[in-house]
Scaffold this motif. Structure first.
Motif, PDB file in Angstrom:
ATOM      1  N   ALA A   1       0.823  -1.210   0.000  1.00 29.90           N
ATOM      2  CA  ALA A   1       0.000   0.000   0.000  1.00 29.90           C
ATOM      3  C   ALA A   1       0.857   1.260   0.000  1.00 29.90           C
ATOM      4  CB  ALA A   1      -0.942  -0.002   1.202  1.00 29.90           C
TER       5      ALA A   1
ATOM      6  N   GLY B   1      -4.421   1.437   4.632  1.00 32.93           N
ATOM      7  CA  GLY B   1      -3.916   2.710   4.129  1.00 32.93           C
ATOM      8  C   GLY B   1      -3.421   3.616   5.238  1.00 32.93           C
TER       9      GLY B   1
ATOM     10  N   SER C   1       1.449   1.977  -3.483  1.00 33.99           N
ATOM     11  CA  SER C   1       0.206   1.974  -4.274  1.00 33.99           C
ATOM     12  C   SER C   1       0.101   0.756  -5.173  1.00 33.99           C
ATOM     13  CB  SER C   1       0.126   3.251  -5.134  1.00 33.99           C
ATOM     14  OG  SER C   1       0.196   4.405  -4.325  1.00 33.99           O
TER      15      SER C   1
END
Length: 566
Positions: free
Chosen positions: A332, A351, A335
Motif C-alpha cells: 500500500a 492505508g 500503491s
C-alpha cells in the motif's frame, strides 16, 4: 461426455464452460467432482495459456509438428488434459470424416469421442510413477514400430515423466530422437528439473502458467452459476487465493465449500464459512493483533492470540495472517495493493498504517515474522512459541534502526515508539544523582531497549551481561563500542551482534574499545538507589528511627540486599 470420461482428475482451465456438461453429469448417476465435470474439451476453453495455444495452432497450420511435446507446470494447471487435447487435435477427422489436424477439434467424430472417453486404442496413457523401469519403456519401444490401428497418429502420453528411472530414460532416448512418422510423444511433469537434459533437448517444451486469481474468480463464478449455487464475492476470492494458481486445487476447495454451505449456510457460500473451512484467521482479529503489536501492548497481543487459539485457529495461521497484513501494508505504501476480497474498512485501516509506518520498521517486522513462522511451524507447543514471537516483535519495534539511532544521538531525543520500561524516576523535586547530558540519557535508554529485546528473545545470559557489565564508549548507527571487561568474556561481542541481527534484521557491530565509558545500567540503578537511600535517611522520621534503633537497617521492598547501615 459419458461417465467413462477420462480418469485423470487434472482439470483443464475453462472459461466458456460446455453447457451440456451439467446435463450429462446429471444423467450419469454417481456424482462427479467439479474438476472432472467441467473439464473443457477444446483449446478455445483454455484460460491463461494463450502462448501455448498460439504456438500449437501455428504449428498445425504450417504442418510443422514436433515429434515430442513436454508440458510442465505446477500441480493442477492441466498438463495431462492439455496432452489429451493435443491428441484430439492431431487425430480429429471432422464431422464428415474428411478433416485433418486442427487446433479446433470437432468433438463429434469417432476419434474425438474415443479420446474424450479414454478408449482410443491408439492413444496410450502411462503413469510413470507406477511404470518406472526399463521393461516398461521397452514395451513402448517395441510397439512404436507398428502403425496406428485407426488413428492418424499413435500417441503416447506419459504422465509424471520425471519419475522414470535413469536407465528407462536412456533406453527411450534413441526412439525419442528418431521416432517413426506415425508416433507422437506427449510428456507431462511437475518437476522438469528432474528430467535429463538429453530428453529435454529432444522435446518441444511448453511451460503452463499459474492461473491468476482474477481468472480463477471468473472461472469459479461461472461454475457456481451453472451449479445453481449462490456465493459471496469475497468467498470466491478467498477460494481463488487459496488455490495458489491451481485450477484443480481451487475446484476441490469449491466442492468442499458447496458441501459446507449446504449444511451450514442455507445453500449460500459465505466468506466467513470459507475462512473457517480453510482454517484461516479472521481478518478483523489479525488487524486487532497487529494494532496491539504496533502500540506495544504485549498483554493485549497475548490475550488476542489466546482467544483466537481457543476458537480453533492454529498459531501458524495467525503468523501467516500477520505476514499477509504486513505485506499488504508495504504494498500500500507504493500503491500496489489491490485485494478484491477486502472490505472498505480493512482498506482504510491498511492505508492508515501505510502512511504512519516507514519501510524500515515494516521490513524489520517482516523479517521477524518470517523467522518466527518457521519456529512456530516446527514447535512442539506452537502457542508458547507464538507468544514469545509476539513479545520479540513488540520489543524489537522499540529498538531504533541505525538511521533512527543516528537522529536520536544527534538530537539527544527519543524516538516516538513503544519503549521498554526505564529505571524508576526519583521522587518529585529530588535532585538527580547524576547530571548526565541528554545524549547520555538517550544512550542509556537504547541500551535498556537492547536489554529488554534480548530478554524477550530468550538470550538471558547476554541480557544479564548487557545490564550488568556493558559500559558504552561509542554508540553510532549500527555500532556499539563498549569498555573491555573480564565479566563479558571473549565471545560476548560476536554473540551480541548475532543476537541483535537475528532479532531485528538490522546489522549491528558490537566490539570492545578504549575511551571514556558511560556507566552500565546496573551502575545507574545502584547510583540511583544510593541517592534514594541518602535522601530517605535525611527524612526526620527516618533519622529518629535510626537514632532509636542503632542496629536497624534500611531495605527496599522486595530487595534482600542491605542498602545502608547506621
Amino acid at each position: 461426455m459419458s461417465d467413462s470420461d477420462v480418469d485423470d482428475d487434472t482439470p483443464m482451465l475453462g472459461m466458456d464452460l460446455p453447457e451440456a456438461a451439467p446435463a450429462v453429469a446429471a444423467s450419469a448417476g454417481p456424482y462427479r467432482v467439479l474438476a472432472r465435470k467441467y473439464r473443457p474439451q477444446t483449446f478455445a476453453e483454455l484460460i491463461g495459456q494463450d502462448a501455448m495455444v498460439k504456438t500449437l495452432g501455428n504449428a498445425i497450420a504450417r504442418d510443422r509438428l514436433a515429434h515430442a511435446f513436454l508440458m510442465t507446470g505446477v500441480r493442477g494447471v492441466g498438463k495431462t488434459s492439455t496432452a489429451r487435447l493435443i491428441a484430439k487435435a492431431l487425430n480429429c477427422i471432422g464431422p464428415d470424416g474428411q478433416g485433418g489436424p486442427t487446433i479446433d477439434p470437432c468433438g463429434v467424430c469417432e476419434p474425438c469421442r474415443a479420446i474424450t472417453e479414454g478408449r482410443h486404442i491408439d492413444v496410450i496413457e502411462m503413469d510413470a510413477a507406477s511404470n518406472t523401469g526399463v521393461d516398461d519403456v521397452r514395451e513402448i519401444i517395441e510397439a512404436v514400430r507398428y502403425a496406428a490401428v485407426s488413428a492418424r497418429y499413435k500417441i503416447y502420453i506419459i504422465d509424471e515423466v520425471h519419475m522414470l528411472s535413469r536407465n528407462a530414460f536412456n533406453a527411450l532416448l534413441k526412439t525419442l530422437e528418431e521416432p517413426p512418422p506415425h508416433v507422437k510423444f506427449l510428456f507431462a511433469t511437475t518437476e522438469v528439473n528432474k528430467v535429463p537434459v538429453t530428453v529435454l533437448s529432444r522435446c518441444q517444451r511448453f511451460d503452463l502458467r499459474r492461473i491468476t486469481p482474477d481468472m480463477l474468480f471468473a472461472h469459479f463464478s461461472a461454475i457456481l452459476q451453472k451449479e445453481g449455487v449462490e456465493a459471496e464475492a469475497p468467498a470466491i476470492w478467498l477460494i481463488a487465493a487459496a488455490a495458489e494458481g491451481s485450477v484443480r486445487d481451487g475446484l476441490s476447495i469449491l466442492d468442499q465449500a458447496i458441501a459446507h454451505a449446504d449444511l451450514d449456510g442455507g445453500g449460500r457460500i459465505g466468506a466467513d464459512q470459507v475462512r473457517a473451512m480453510l482454517g484461516l484467521s479472521d481478518r478483523s482479529a489479525i488487524a486487532q493483533l497487529m494494532a496491539a503489536i504496533l502500540e506495544g501492548d504485549s498483554g493485549g497481543a497475548i490475550d488476542l492470540a489466546r482467544a483466537q487459539y481457543a476458537l480453533g485457529i492454529e498459531p501458524v495461521a495467525m503468523v501467516r495472517g500477520l505476514m499477509d497484513l504486513t505485506h499488504a501494508i508495504t504494498l500500500a505504501k507504493v500503491s500496489r495493493h489491490d485485494d478484491p476480497a477486502l472490505a472498505e474498512a480493512d482498506r482504510e485501516r491498511i492505508g492508515d498504517w501505510a502512511q504512519k509506518l516507514g519501510f524500515a520498521p515494516l521490513n524489520r517486522l517482516w523479517q521477524l515474522l518470517l523467522k518466527g513462522h518457521d519456529e512456530v511451524l516446527r514447535a512442539n507447543n506452537p502457542l508458547e512459541h507464538l507468544e514469545m514471537l509476539l513479545l520479540r516483535v513488540i520489543y524489537a519495534a522499540s529498538l531504533p534502526d541505525p538511521g533512527e539511532l543516528a537522529k536520536l544521538l544527534e538530537s539527544g531525543g527519543v524516538a516516538a515508539v513503544p519503549l521498554a520500561p526505564a529505571p524508576a524516576a526519583p521522587p518529585d523535586g529530588a535532585e538527580q544523582a547524576s547530571a548526565a547530558p541528554e545524549a547520555s540519557a538517550a544512550t542509556a535508554l537504547t541500551v535498556a531497549q537492547i536489554h529488554q529485546l534480548l530478554e524477550s528473545a530468550g538470550h538471558h545470559q547476554l541480557a544479564r551481561q548487557v545490564y550488568d557489565d556493558v559500559k558504552v564508549v561509542t554508540l553510532e548507527p549500527g555500532v556499539l563500542v563498549f569498555a573491555p571487561s573480564p565479566a563479558l568474556g571473549e565471545g560476548f561481542a560476536r554473540g551480541l551482534s548475532e543476537a541483535l541481527f537475528a532479532a531485528t534484521g538490522s546489522r549491528w557491530q558490537a566490539r570492545a574499545g578504549e575511551g571514556e565509558a558511560r556507566p552500565s545500567l546496573k551502575d545507574i540503578r545502584d547510583a540511583r538507589a544510593a541517592d534514594d537511600d541518602a535522601r530517605i535517611r535525611e527524612l526526620p522520621v527516618v533519622k529518629a528511627a535510626l537514632a532509636a534503633f542503632p542496629d536497624a537497617e534500611l531495605e527496599r521492598p522486595g530487595d534482600n540486599r542491605h542498602r545502608t547501615h547506621p
